[in-house]
Design a protein around this motif. Sequence first.
Motif, PDB file in Angstrom:
ATOM      1  N   PRO A 277      12.918   4.822  -2.091  1.00  0.00           N
ATOM      2  CA  PRO A 277      11.778   4.115  -2.721  1.00  0.00           C
ATOM      3  C   PRO A 277      11.766   2.622  -2.426  1.00  0.00           C
ATOM      4  N   ALA A 278      12.950   2.011  -2.325  1.00  0.00           N
ATOM      5  CA  ALA A 278      12.995   0.584  -1.978  1.00  0.00           C
ATOM      6  C   ALA A 278      12.471   0.367  -0.568  1.00  0.00           C
ATOM      7  N   LEU A 279      12.787   1.284   0.327  1.00  0.00           N
ATOM      8  CA  LEU A 279      12.325   1.189   1.715  1.00  0.00           C
ATOM      9  C   LEU A 279      10.808   1.291   1.789  1.00  0.00           C
ATOM     10  N   GLU A 280      10.234   2.148   0.967  1.00  0.00           N
ATOM     11  CA  GLU A 280       8.775   2.299   0.954  1.00  0.00           C
ATOM     12  C   GLU A 280       8.083   0.983   0.607  1.00  0.00           C
ATOM     13  N   ARG A 281       8.707   0.192  -0.244  1.00  0.00           N
ATOM     14  CA  ARG A 281       8.095  -1.060  -0.699  1.00  0.00           C
ATOM     15  C   ARG A 281       8.279  -2.197   0.299  1.00  0.00           C
ATOM     16  N   ALA A 282       9.120  -1.998   1.306  1.00  0.00           N
ATOM     17  CA  ALA A 282       9.492  -3.092   2.209  1.00  0.00           C
ATOM     18  C   ALA A 282       8.691  -3.071   3.502  1.00  0.00           C
ATOM     19  N   GLU A 283       8.452  -4.261   4.051  1.00  0.00           N
ATOM     20  CA  GLU A 283       7.853  -4.377   5.380  1.00  0.00           C
ATOM     21  C   GLU A 283       8.919  -4.673   6.428  1.00  0.00           C
ATOM     22  N   LEU A 284       9.973  -5.340   6.022  1.00  0.00           N
ATOM     23  CA  LEU A 284      11.074  -5.687   6.918  1.00  0.00           C
ATOM     24  C   LEU A 284      12.383  -5.434   6.184  1.00  0.00           C
ATOM     25  N   ALA A 308      17.652   5.230   8.797  1.00  0.00           N
ATOM     26  CA  ALA A 308      16.689   5.605   7.757  1.00  0.00           C
ATOM     27  C   ALA A 308      15.421   4.768   7.859  1.00  0.00           C
ATOM     28  N   ALA A 309      15.565   3.478   8.142  1.00  0.00           N
ATOM     29  CA  ALA A 309      14.400   2.603   8.251  1.00  0.00           C
ATOM     30  C   ALA A 309      13.557   2.970   9.462  1.00  0.00           C
ATOM     31  N   ARG A 310      14.220   3.266  10.575  1.00  0.00           N
ATOM     32  CA  ARG A 310      13.471   3.653  11.780  1.00  0.00           C
ATOM     33  C   ARG A 310      12.678   4.932  11.535  1.00  0.00           C
ATOM     34  N   ALA A 311      13.288   5.894  10.831  1.00  0.00           N
ATOM     35  CA  ALA A 311      12.591   7.150  10.524  1.00  0.00           C
ATOM     36  C   ALA A 311      11.351   6.908   9.673  1.00  0.00           C
ATOM     37  N   ALA A 312      11.384   5.820   8.890  1.00  0.00           N
ATOM     38  CA  ALA A 312      10.238   5.477   8.041  1.00  0.00           C
ATOM     39  C   ALA A 312       9.288   4.503   8.720  1.00  0.00           C
ATOM     40  N   GLY A 313       9.582   4.149   9.971  1.00  0.00           N
ATOM     41  CA  GLY A 313       8.713   3.250  10.719  1.00  0.00           C
ATOM     42  C   GLY A 313       8.826   1.798  10.301  1.00  0.00           C
ATOM     43  N   LYS A 314       9.975   1.402   9.747  1.00  0.00           N
ATOM     44  CA  LYS A 314      10.156   0.031   9.291  1.00  0.00           C
ATOM     45  C   LYS A 314      11.049  -0.742  10.270  1.00  0.00           C
ATOM     46  N   GLU A 315      10.751  -2.021  10.427  1.00  0.00           N
ATOM     47  CA  GLU A 315      11.502  -2.867  11.345  1.00  0.00           C
ATOM     48  C   GLU A 315      12.794  -3.351  10.682  1.00  0.00           C
ATOM     49  N   VAL A 316      13.846  -3.446  11.503  1.00  0.00           N
ATOM     50  CA  VAL A 316      15.158  -3.820  10.982  1.00  0.00           C
ATOM     51  C   VAL A 316      15.755  -4.936  11.830  1.00  0.00           C
ATOM     52  N   VAL A 317      16.306  -5.957  11.158  1.00  0.00           N
ATOM     53  CA  VAL A 317      17.161  -6.944  11.817  1.00  0.00           C
ATOM     54  C   VAL A 317      18.486  -6.949  11.057  1.00  0.00           C
ATOM     55  N   ALA A 318      19.513  -7.507  11.686  1.00  0.00           N
ATOM     56  CA  ALA A 318      20.836  -7.485  11.077  1.00  0.00           C
ATOM     57  C   ALA A 318      21.451  -8.879  11.050  1.00  0.00           C
ATOM     58  N   LEU A 325      27.890  -6.160  20.151  1.00  0.00           N
ATOM     59  CA  LEU A 325      27.028  -5.122  20.725  1.00  0.00           C
ATOM     60  C   LEU A 325      25.892  -5.787  21.492  1.00  0.00           C
ATOM     61  N   PRO A 326      25.598  -5.308  22.697  1.00  0.00           N
ATOM     62  CA  PRO A 326      24.489  -5.880  23.462  1.00  0.00           C
ATOM     63  C   PRO A 326      23.142  -5.477  22.868  1.00  0.00           C
ATOM     64  N   PRO A 327      22.084  -6.227  23.200  1.00  0.00           N
ATOM     65  CA  PRO A 327      20.765  -5.957  22.614  1.00  0.00           C
ATOM     66  C   PRO A 327      20.282  -4.526  22.821  1.00  0.00           C
ATOM     67  N   GLU A 328      20.558  -3.942  24.008  1.00  0.00           N
ATOM     68  CA  GLU A 328      20.053  -2.586  24.260  1.00  0.00           C
ATOM     69  C   GLU A 328      20.719  -1.558  23.353  1.00  0.00           C
ATOM     70  N   VAL A 329      21.994  -1.768  23.028  1.00  0.00           N
ATOM     71  CA  VAL A 329      22.690  -0.849  22.126  1.00  0.00           C
ATOM     72  C   VAL A 329      22.163  -1.019  20.705  1.00  0.00           C
ATOM     73  N   LEU A 330      21.946  -2.258  20.294  1.00  0.00           N
ATOM     74  CA  LEU A 330      21.342  -2.503  18.986  1.00  0.00           C
ATOM     75  C   LEU A 330      19.983  -1.817  18.893  1.00  0.00           C
ATOM     76  N   GLY A 331      19.212  -1.930  19.956  1.00  0.00           N
ATOM     77  CA  GLY A 331      17.885  -1.320  19.964  1.00  0.00           C
ATOM     78  C   GLY A 331      17.944   0.177  19.784  1.00  0.00           C
ATOM     79  N   ARG A 332      18.894   0.814  20.466  1.00  0.00           N
ATOM     80  CA  ARG A 332      19.023   2.270  20.334  1.00  0.00           C
ATOM     81  C   ARG A 332      19.444   2.661  18.921  1.00  0.00           C
ATOM     82  N   ALA A 333      20.135   1.758  18.249  1.00  0.00           N
ATOM     83  CA  ALA A 333      20.545   2.024  16.865  1.00  0.00           C
ATOM     84  C   ALA A 333      19.430   1.729  15.863  1.00  0.00           C
ATOM     85  N   GLY A 334      18.307   1.189  16.345  1.00  0.00           N
ATOM     86  CA  GLY A 334      17.184   0.890  15.463  1.00  0.00           C
ATOM     87  C   GLY A 334      17.154  -0.524  14.935  1.00  0.00           C
TER      88      GLY A 334
END
Length: 372
Positions: A277-284, A308-318, A325-334
């Motif tokens: 439910p928290a993910l539903e309320r979030a844009e990022l 979980a965020a990728r499955a819900a179509g939400k953007e993630v930064v860390a 980890l290189p950018p391409e590996v991060l990308g594959r992880a969502g």
Amino acid sequence: MLVAADKFKGSLTAVQVAERVTAGLRRVVPGVAVEALPVADGGDGTVAAAVAAGFERCEVLVAGPVGNEVTAAFALRGDTAVVEMAEASGLQRLPTGVFAPLTASTYGSGELLRAALDAGARTIVFGVGGSATTDGGAGMLSALGARFLDAGGEPVPPGGGGLVELASADLGGLDPRLSSVELVLASDVDNPLTGPKGAPAVYGPQKGASPGDVEALDAALVHYAKVLERAVGARAAEYAASPGAGAAGGIGYGALLLGARFRPGIEVMLDVLGFAPALERAELVITGEGSLDEQTLHGKAPAGVAAAARAAGKEVVAVCGRLALPPEVLGRAGIRRAYPLTDVEPDVATCIADAGPILERVAERIARDLLT
């Protein structure tokens, strides 16, 4: 905006990470709506994450890994308890500078489970990780009513090393309440009990075990599983080879003998903490932990949050202290992008010592990049 990050081990708790990120974001965008949901993957910090999500913190006196009395906590909401074995049997419970690879016991973890039963728990999430122990869960089972005896009919000494003296095991005296409780083994590792990928070989050295200790512990746990097979049948051997049996020095094996169901720790905790439910309320979503590296990809909290965020179509930064980890590996992880503290302060020692203020500056960068 949802901040769902794990701890920066040795620097900041997950709660503190969320507070610092929120402060940095609001310094750039004062009115930004931020929801904090500190997360954990079953290891140390799991109870704190549950308490931050609204569970009640319950404290109890239990035996530490070397028998010293410690105050440990579990979390309770309704009839669901979150129990963290590291609270009772973790490395942080050892006296400073002391390791006890052969003698450290999980007895206190069993006492903690018993306290959760006493509090009325019907579902227990048992988070394991960060242990000081390699006793296959024998101490935990003993605290719950099992008996492990030597050839003279006396209890075997505590710790994995003592199991070499095991002649008989009796699980008939286990607390009867365990049969009517849903026990979930929450862990980020899927190692078996013994062998080259087992608990002693993989995790023994970080608990102070020498090569000789590792060999002795592995042999003792092999013997332990054989004695248990005589006591309870073929399932004892099946559990020893099962994923998660080697978690936290083999306490996973003991939990499986209690009828636990193994699930990746971060998946369990996201369910318990109300992530969906928290993910539903979030844009990022902002996730993170101290070090984003290869281990992160294998069941650690940021990978679970990102999936979980990728499955819900939400953007993630860390956010992280260190990025490996290189950018391409991060990308594959969502994960779209990672923001390490070392981008702001190259000196690692300073990052560890002053992680909070530096993390706020990192969060300011995120706000400028993505919110303005």
